[in-house]
Design a protein around this motif. Structure first.
Motif, PDB file in Angstrom:
ATOM      1  N   ALA A 293       8.601   4.627  -6.881  1.00  0.00           N
ATOM      2  CA  ALA A 293       7.625   3.667  -6.758  1.00  0.00           C
ATOM      3  C   ALA A 293       7.664   2.162  -7.218  1.00  0.00           C
ATOM      4  O   ALA A 293       7.522   1.127  -6.698  1.00  0.00           O
ATOM      5  CB  ALA A 293       6.086   4.114  -6.806  1.00  0.00           C
ATOM      6  N   GLY A 294       8.028   2.280  -8.579  1.00  0.00           N
ATOM      7  CA  GLY A 294       8.263   1.181  -9.464  1.00  0.00           C
ATOM      8  C   GLY A 294       9.407   0.376  -8.813  1.00  0.00           C
ATOM      9  O   GLY A 294       9.498  -0.793  -8.609  1.00  0.00           O
ATOM     10  N   ALA A 295      10.480   1.185  -8.375  1.00  0.00           N
ATOM     11  CA  ALA A 295      11.779   0.560  -7.984  1.00  0.00           C
ATOM     12  C   ALA A 295      11.380  -0.274  -6.677  1.00  0.00           C
ATOM     13  O   ALA A 295      11.769  -1.362  -6.449  1.00  0.00           O
ATOM     14  CB  ALA A 295      12.615   1.563  -7.804  1.00  0.00           C
TER      15      ALA A 295
ATOM     16  N   THR B  29      -5.636   4.431  -2.374  1.00  0.00           N
ATOM     17  CA  THR B  29      -4.976   3.055  -2.219  1.00  0.00           C
ATOM     18  C   THR B  29      -5.217   1.899  -1.381  1.00  0.00           C
ATOM     19  O   THR B  29      -5.238   0.866  -1.676  1.00  0.00           O
ATOM     20  CB  THR B  29      -3.332   3.667  -2.322  1.00  0.00           C
ATOM     21  OG1 THR B  29      -3.217   4.777  -3.156  1.00  0.00           O
ATOM     22  CG2 THR B  29      -2.382   2.651  -2.519  1.00  0.00           C
ATOM     23  N   PHE B  30      -5.278   2.528  -0.093  1.00  0.00           N
ATOM     24  CA  PHE B  30      -5.771   1.695   0.858  1.00  0.00           C
ATOM     25  C   PHE B  30      -7.091   0.669   0.572  1.00  0.00           C
ATOM     26  O   PHE B  30      -6.969  -0.454   0.713  1.00  0.00           O
ATOM     27  CB  PHE B  30      -6.043   2.588   2.212  1.00  0.00           C
ATOM     28  CG  PHE B  30      -5.075   2.623   3.000  1.00  0.00           C
ATOM     29  CD1 PHE B  30      -4.687   1.802   4.329  1.00  0.00           C
ATOM     30  CD2 PHE B  30      -4.274   3.519   3.107  1.00  0.00           C
ATOM     31  CE1 PHE B  30      -3.782   1.837   5.065  1.00  0.00           C
ATOM     32  CE2 PHE B  30      -2.712   3.583   3.810  1.00  0.00           C
ATOM     33  CZ  PHE B  30      -2.700   2.623   5.011  1.00  0.00           C
TER      34      PHE B  30
ATOM     35  N   ILE C  59       0.698  -1.150  -0.079  1.00  0.00           N
ATOM     36  CA  ILE C  59       0.057  -0.134  -0.056  1.00  0.00           C
ATOM     37  C   ILE C  59       0.911   1.348   0.036  1.00  0.00           C
ATOM     38  O   ILE C  59       0.498   2.111  -0.661  1.00  0.00           O
ATOM     39  CB  ILE C  59      -0.852  -0.059   1.347  1.00  0.00           C
ATOM     40  CG1 ILE C  59      -1.814  -1.074   1.037  1.00  0.00           C
ATOM     41  CG2 ILE C  59      -1.640   1.475   1.578  1.00  0.00           C
ATOM     42  CD1 ILE C  59      -2.903  -1.440   2.381  1.00  0.00           C
ATOM     43  N   ILE C  60       2.054   1.290   0.948  1.00  0.00           N
ATOM     44  CA  ILE C  60       2.932   2.529   0.801  1.00  0.00           C
ATOM     45  C   ILE C  60       3.198   2.762  -0.437  1.00  0.00           C
ATOM     46  O   ILE C  60       3.578   3.891  -0.904  1.00  0.00           O
ATOM     47  CB  ILE C  60       4.092   2.151   2.062  1.00  0.00           C
ATOM     48  CG1 ILE C  60       3.330   2.367   3.498  1.00  0.00           C
ATOM     49  CG2 ILE C  60       4.941   3.273   1.936  1.00  0.00           C
ATOM     50  CD1 ILE C  60       4.222   1.738   4.499  1.00  0.00           C
ATOM     51  N   VAL C  61       3.925   1.480  -1.147  1.00  0.00           N
ATOM     52  CA  VAL C  61       4.708   1.509  -2.399  1.00  0.00           C
ATOM     53  C   VAL C  61       3.557   2.305  -3.587  1.00  0.00           C
ATOM     54  O   VAL C  61       3.900   3.368  -3.994  1.00  0.00           O
ATOM     55  CB  VAL C  61       5.181   0.478  -3.054  1.00  0.00           C
ATOM     56  CG1 VAL C  61       5.522   0.478  -4.457  1.00  0.00           C
ATOM     57  CG2 VAL C  61       6.333   0.028  -2.185  1.00  0.00           C
ATOM     58  N   PHE C  62       2.283   1.689  -3.302  1.00  0.00           N
ATOM     59  CA  PHE C  62       1.448   2.057  -4.513  1.00  0.00           C
ATOM     60  C   PHE C  62       0.543   3.627  -4.047  1.00  0.00           C
ATOM     61  O   PHE C  62       0.288   4.324  -4.857  1.00  0.00           O
ATOM     62  CB  PHE C  62       0.113   1.173  -4.545  1.00  0.00           C
ATOM     63  CG  PHE C  62       0.490   0.057  -5.465  1.00  0.00           C
ATOM     64  CD1 PHE C  62       0.453   0.441  -6.874  1.00  0.00           C
ATOM     65  CD2 PHE C  62       0.928  -1.009  -5.212  1.00  0.00           C
ATOM     66  CE1 PHE C  62       0.971  -0.522  -7.889  1.00  0.00           C
ATOM     67  CE2 PHE C  62       1.385  -2.289  -5.931  1.00  0.00           C
ATOM     68  CZ  PHE C  62       1.168  -1.916  -7.219  1.00  0.00           C
ATOM     69  N   ALA C  63       1.022   4.198  -2.813  1.00  0.00           N
ATOM     70  CA  ALA C  63       0.436   5.334  -2.454  1.00  0.00           C
ATOM     71  C   ALA C  63       1.208   6.529  -3.087  1.00  0.00           C
ATOM     72  O   ALA C  63       0.541   7.437  -3.335  1.00  0.00           O
ATOM     73  CB  ALA C  63       0.496   5.383  -0.929  1.00  0.00           C
TER      74      ALA C  63
ATOM     75  N   MET D 111      -7.170   3.939  -8.273  1.00  0.00           N
ATOM     76  CA  MET D 111      -7.010   4.392  -6.669  1.00  0.00           C
ATOM     77  C   MET D 111      -7.125   5.779  -6.771  1.00  0.00           C
ATOM     78  O   MET D 111      -7.791   6.165  -5.735  1.00  0.00           O
ATOM     79  CB  MET D 111      -5.526   4.056  -6.478  1.00  0.00           C
ATOM     80  CG  MET D 111      -5.269   2.356  -6.487  1.00  0.00           C
ATOM     81  SD  MET D 111      -3.159   2.600  -6.425  1.00  0.00           S
ATOM     82  CE  MET D 111      -2.631   0.716  -7.092  1.00  0.00           C
ATOM     83  N   THR D 112      -6.747   6.652  -7.544  1.00  0.00           N
ATOM     84  CA  THR D 112      -6.668   8.052  -7.617  1.00  0.00           C
ATOM     85  C   THR D 112      -8.099   8.395  -7.481  1.00  0.00           C
ATOM     86  O   THR D 112      -8.596   9.368  -6.851  1.00  0.00           O
ATOM     87  CB  THR D 112      -5.906   8.777  -8.628  1.00  0.00           C
ATOM     88  OG1 THR D 112      -4.454   8.133  -8.659  1.00  0.00           O
ATOM     89  CG2 THR D 112      -5.942  10.253  -8.538  1.00  0.00           C
ATOM     90  N   PHE D 113      -9.045   7.981  -8.337  1.00  0.00           N
ATOM     91  CA  PHE D 113     -10.282   8.288  -8.689  1.00  0.00           C
ATOM     92  C   PHE D 113     -11.356   7.737  -7.447  1.00  0.00           C
ATOM     93  O   PHE D 113     -12.183   8.481  -7.132  1.00  0.00           O
ATOM     94  CB  PHE D 113     -10.867   7.532  -9.924  1.00  0.00           C
ATOM     95  CG  PHE D 113     -11.769   8.639 -10.585  1.00  0.00           C
ATOM     96  CD1 PHE D 113     -11.360   9.643 -11.047  1.00  0.00           C
ATOM     97  CD2 PHE D 113     -13.211   7.965 -10.768  1.00  0.00           C
ATOM     98  CE1 PHE D 113     -12.367  10.483 -11.692  1.00  0.00           C
ATOM     99  CE2 PHE D 113     -14.045   8.993 -11.306  1.00  0.00           C
ATOM    100  CZ  PHE D 113     -13.448  10.241 -11.818  1.00  0.00           C
ATOM    101  N   VAL D 114     -11.092   6.553  -6.776  1.00  0.00           N
ATOM    102  CA  VAL D 114     -11.803   6.130  -5.773  1.00  0.00           C
ATOM    103  C   VAL D 114     -11.522   7.084  -4.483  1.00  0.00           C
ATOM    104  O   VAL D 114     -12.365   7.540  -3.789  1.00  0.00           O
ATOM    105  CB  VAL D 114     -11.446   4.631  -5.358  1.00  0.00           C
ATOM    106  CG1 VAL D 114     -12.060   4.342  -3.986  1.00  0.00           C
ATOM    107  CG2 VAL D 114     -12.024   3.681  -6.454  1.00  0.00           C
ATOM    108  N   GLY D 115     -10.281   7.344  -4.469  1.00  0.00           N
ATOM    109  CA  GLY D 115      -9.835   8.491  -3.225  1.00  0.00           C
ATOM    110  C   GLY D 115     -10.329   9.816  -3.500  1.00  0.00           C
ATOM    111  O   GLY D 115     -10.746  10.437  -2.581  1.00  0.00           O
ATOM    112  N   GLY D 116     -10.514  10.332  -4.772  1.00  0.00           N
ATOM    113  CA  GLY D 116     -10.865  11.579  -5.044  1.00  0.00           C
ATOM    114  C   GLY D 116      -9.709  12.471  -5.515  1.00  0.00           C
ATOM    115  O   GLY D 116      -8.579  12.365  -4.554  1.00  0.00           O
ATOM    116  N   THR D 117      -9.673  13.131  -6.497  1.00  0.00           N
ATOM    117  CA  THR D 117      -8.838  13.846  -7.184  1.00  0.00           C
ATOM    118  C   THR D 117      -8.719  15.408  -6.383  1.00  0.00           C
ATOM    119  O   THR D 117      -7.750  16.006  -6.724  1.00  0.00           O
ATOM    120  CB  THR D 117      -8.713  14.202  -8.656  1.00  0.00           C
ATOM    121  OG1 THR D 117     -10.041  14.560  -8.873  1.00  0.00           O
ATOM    122  CG2 THR D 117      -8.547  12.725  -9.280  1.00  0.00           C
TER     123      THR D 117
END
Lengths: 333, 286
Positions: A226-228, A269-270, A37-41, A253-259
């Motif tokens: 993040a990819g690394a 992301t969570f 989650i942290i990486v994807f955040a 992820m971005t859209f669910v959380g809200g831009t």
């Protein structure tokens, strides 16, 4: 009373403290998920700098994520004894260069054109990753082992998940805080104003093209970081890291959380990772649910989860908050 | 080199298919300014509908008629009940909506027809080969090219020679004014989107016997169709014709001449066009 200015720092400190305590509280597979989650955040936050702040819808963010992921794997495999930092640094340099060059082509267009072009460029990178079997491993992917971390006076074994979790927390956490700091700088505010009224910014003497290119390169490098860590976390990378699905994931992820807020994508992301982990256990029709969530979000709550939270908060505080995309801060200084 | 004419014809057939897919895409984009990510998914739906109908009836000509009609209805429903609702939020939301739709259609296709390739066999006249100038060639591939020409000419005729075409083009320039003049612009847009969907359905029916019908077919053609639009110029029908031919032939001869590079050739063409003329070969300057 705590002054308004100090509140964000307190929140950041509290989240870090919570992060430090986590390994003592949760089970190992949950810690695994939390690292993910942290990486994807960071990936989502960097994406939102493009989408929410600059208003650029990119379908090619995965090319930076994947480029970072592959650079780490390839350099660790081909350069024996390479340290963790050097590998990550190489990924950062690589994605910065790629972001600068591709940005030059892509940013000539806006809106739907830009979206389409980024998708096409992403497909090009995906095609290369699939076909260049010698370097990228093609369909088989690449396996690596995390190198240990040498701090001069001591060596931290990276094979242990808890150790790697702490490194991720510190490095990625710092990067996310830096992103937040970036949005408060003059450069960050310029990006916002550019989205609102580009003509006017040009009249005021700002070179909007350069600003956009800098932002694009910056977000690309962050996605690369993040990819690394994605590669380091899973100790494996395949062409799926650079596929369009990886862009779709970050978009969702971005859209669910809200831009509309800085922290929205982190929340998204969570929700996304946890939902994905549980749903893919129950059903292998995960993409179907993903599509449904997408459409429901677009139709019903275009502002995402952060919009809901903000409107609940405004119910209690009496302050009006529209949940509209981030407005530029009024500052007198 | 006796392969050259054959590969040239292969290129023409693929160009025909590409044109059928990208014509609908570019029409919807040019008219409504919506980049329909679900277009390729609808194309796939057309192919699967055709597969089922063909197995039930054995009539390929019937598929050519019925499947585009089904897609027309689906397209009209999508525009009326989904797209129009988010129109006020701007292009970003329209894009995301079609994106989500593409996911759902792909998954439903996997759910209903299974996640494996299906072979489509058309018997009869179209399934045969024809010999000319010493080359034996399947009639079906020539048929695809002819179909593309017919569709292209029909679209051009409607757009530039009829009253409907005038209203359509006027609605793009100033929809409010056209609305005020008493034309039902929302209905026009529904019609355009549905027509685009029908075109994708037709392309899907035609693609079935040429390529394999499988859940990945949508993504495969989507990128090529996008490249056609970029190279030809956004929203330009003439550009779509030229770019389809270019990319069709490039794909075909790419396999013959540089088998290792064939995947990247199309993107190289796109990059070259972007550097020299960012708005595409026939695109208007933004």
């Amino acid at each position: 009373m705590i002054s308004q200015k100090k509140t964000p720092y307190l929140v950041i400190a509290a989240i870090f403290a919570l992060g430090v305590l986590m390994p003592f509280v949760i089970k190992k597979y949950q810690l695994n998920m939390l690292t993910e989650i942290i990486v994807f955040a960071l990936y989502a936050v960097s994406y939102n700098l493009l989408l929410g702040y600059a208003g650029l819808l990119s379908f090619g963010h995965a090319m930076f994520f994947g480029m970072g992921a592959f650079t780490v794997a390839v350099s660790l495999i081909h350069i024996p004894g390479l340290s963790l930092w050097s590998a990550v640094l190489m990924a950062l340099m690589m994605t910065t260069a790629v972001g600068f060059i591709t940005g030059g082509f892509l940013l000539r267009h806006k809106g739907a054109y830009f979206a389409l072009l980024t998708l096409a460029f992403n497909s090009l990178f995906y095609a290369v990753a699939t076909k260049w079997h010698k370097i990228t491993g093609g369909d088989d992917g690449l396996s690596i082992t995390r190198p240990d971390l040498h701090l001069g006076f001591t060596t931290i074994k990276m094979a242990a998940l808890t150790n790697f979790y702490y490194v991720t927390l510190v490095v990625i956490g710092t990067a996310i805080v830096f992103c937040w700091y970036f949005t408060k700088t003059a450069m960050g505010q310029t990006v916002l104003l550019m989205r609102e009224n580009e003509e006017r910014m040009k009249f005021l003497g700002y070179n909007t093209n350069i600003s956009r290119l800098i932002l694009f390169t910056f977000t690309g490098a962050l996605a690369g970081l993040a990819g690394a860590f994605y590669t380091l976390h899973f100790q494996f990378v395949s062409q799926s890291a650079i596929s369009v699905d990886m862009t779709t994931a970050v978009l969702l992820m971005t859209f669910v959380g809200g831009t509309g807020t800085f922290w929205g994508p982190i929340l998204g992301t969570f929700v996304y990772i946890i939902l994905q982990n549980y749903l893919s256990d129950i059903t292998d029709r995960w993409p179907l649910f993903m599509g449904l969530i997408f459409i429901v979000m677009v139709l019903v709550i275009p502002g995402g989860l952060s919009q809901i939270i903000l409107s609940i908060r405004s119910l209690f505080s009496g302050k009006r908050n529209t949940g509209k995309p981030l407005a530029a801060e009024e500052s007198s200084s | 080199m006796s392969e050259v004419p054959v590969f040239f014809l292969h290129g023409l057939a693929y160009a025909g298919l590409l044109f059928l897919v990208s014509a609908g895409l570019t029409l919807v984009f040019g008219m409504m300014n919506v980049l329909n990510f679900a277009h390729a998914a609808m194309y796939m739906l057309g192919a699967y509908f055709s597969f089922t109908l063909l197995r039930a009836t054995g009539q390929f000509w019937l598929c050519l008629l019925v499947c585009p009609l089904l897609l027309f209805i689906i397209g009209a429903l999508v525009e009326r009940f989904l797209l129009r609702r988010v129109h006020a939020y701007g292009h970003l939301h329209e894009l995301l909506l079609t994106f989500g739709l593409a996911y759902i259609i792909t998954e439903l296709v996997k759910l209903i027809w299974g996640n494996f390739p299906l072979a489509v066999n058309i018997g009869g006249f179209l399934g045969q080969t024809v010999a000319f100038f010493g080359v034996i060639y399947p009639i079906y591939r020539i048929f695809i090219f002819v179909c593309a020409i017919i569709v292209g000419l029909t679209m051009a005729a409607i757009l530039y020679k009829t009253r409907l075409g005038i209203i359509l083009r006027a609605a793009v320039n100033d929809s409010e004014m056209v609305n005020a003049l008493g034309f039902n612009v929302p209905l026009v847009f529904t019609g355009v989107f549905a027509f685009g969907a029908a075109l994708s359905g037709l392309a899907g029916v035609i693609a079935g016997p040429l390529l394999t019908t499988y859940p990945g077919m949508a993504h495969e053609i989507l990128i090529d169709a996008f490249v056609v639009i970029v190279v030809g110029g956004f929203g330009s029908l003439g550009g779509a014709v030229v770019a389809s031919l270019l990319i069709g032939e490039l794909q075909s001869f790419g396999v013959l001449l540089f088998p290792k590079l064939s995947l990247a050739l199309v993107y190289m063409l796109m990059a070259a066009v972007l550097i020299i003329k960012p708005s595409g070969l026939f695109g208007e300057k933004q």
